[in-house]
Write a protein that holds these residues in place. Sequence first.
Motif, PDB file in Angstrom:
ATOM      1  N   TYR A 249       0.795  -1.345   0.051  1.00  0.00           N
ATOM      2  CA  TYR A 249      -0.101  -0.110  -0.093  1.00  0.00           C
ATOM      3  C   TYR A 249       0.829   1.380  -0.065  1.00  0.00           C
ATOM      4  O   TYR A 249       1.960   1.144   0.755  1.00  0.00           O
ATOM      5  CB  TYR A 249      -0.795   0.098   1.310  1.00  0.00           C
TER       6      TYR A 249
ATOM      7  N   GLY B  42      -3.647  -0.319  -2.741  1.00  0.00           N
ATOM      8  CA  GLY B  42      -4.331   1.283  -2.460  1.00  0.00           C
ATOM      9  C   GLY B  42      -3.587   2.263  -1.990  1.00  0.00           C
ATOM     10  O   GLY B  42      -2.609   2.006  -1.541  1.00  0.00           O
TER      11      GLY B  42
ATOM     12  N   GLU C 258      -8.387   8.889  -6.411  1.00  0.00           N
ATOM     13  CA  GLU C 258      -9.012   7.675  -7.280  1.00  0.00           C
ATOM     14  C   GLU C 258      -8.935   8.111  -8.644  1.00  0.00           C
ATOM     15  O   GLU C 258      -8.552   7.373  -9.563  1.00  0.00           O
ATOM     16  CB  GLU C 258     -10.369   7.401  -6.527  1.00  0.00           C
TER      17      GLU C 258
ATOM     18  N   VAL D 223     -10.024  -2.411   1.282  1.00  0.00           N
ATOM     19  CA  VAL D 223      -9.638  -3.428   0.087  1.00  0.00           C
ATOM     20  C   VAL D 223     -10.051  -4.874   0.548  1.00  0.00           C
ATOM     21  O   VAL D 223     -10.470  -5.557  -0.101  1.00  0.00           O
ATOM     22  CB  VAL D 223      -8.134  -3.436  -0.353  1.00  0.00           C
TER      23      VAL D 223
END
Length: 309
Positions: A2, A58, A92, A308
């Motif tokens: 991550y 993520g 995002e 996630v």
Amino acid sequence: MYIGFDIGGTSIKYGVLNEQGEIIEKAMISTNHEKESLLQDLANITKKYQQQYPDIKGIGVSAPGIIQKDGFMTTAGAIRPLYETNLKEEIEQRTGLPTAVENDANAAAIAEKWLGAAQGIDNYLCMVLGTGVGGGIVINGEVYRGAHGMAGEFGYMMINELPTAGNIEHSSLNLRGAVVGGLSRLYNAARKKEHPETEETLGAKEIFQRAEDGEPLAGQILARYYEELASGLLSLLSAFDPEVILIGGGISANEVFMTGLQEKTLELAKRHGSISFLLGKTIGEIKQAKLKNDAGMIGAVYLVKQLVD
């Protein structure tokens, strides 16, 4: 793997973390206070890490201000361009990766519960000292956000006599107990008054060193700083009855600072008629956060990991 970002008013700390919250590598850049440039910085760093680590799942972001569950930033501390921005959506859109965004002090509190000094503790506070003063409140093992996501804005608390006119925020913990907005600001203003020709702006490390070297002004400002910060801590201890208040932010790594703050808080507690009776019975402790400067990044990654998973 991550990516974690800890966005502050002065700098952005970032790195790559694994599933266990271990930091594989980390770095830092200055915070760009132009919105598009800041967002582009985050996107560029993400792209670089995706090339190095193809299994990035993520992004976790820790940031100052009042942040809603959906990533909308009602405020953003000293980073004015991010006010009323949905940072989760912006990131995002630029990266294509699931993103979690959380208030920096809440993220620090979550990190301390996961891997730090709050393991096994269900009722505690985190106070993060930096450009301003952030707070994370954990009640019965859950972060308390308040009705509007504002809970934990410890820096807004008024801690001394109000000015007769003008902005009363000058008497707030943000402008008295923070490192940049409080300690450095107060010292440099006092120094400028004594020596109008001076242009140098000194940070906390230099102020502590000058106090240690015996400079009267640095000693006086530090004594005042400890007292005002300790006053805020006593209010929090009595209002929330936490098992512990963890102090985070870069300055918490300074053992001289932590000892001075703990001693001043105890001194004031003994001088408070009602609180003094409760010492050793129900009054929580003031302790150093374990994860220090990495807490915000670790806590934010924990949240995106939960998302996630």
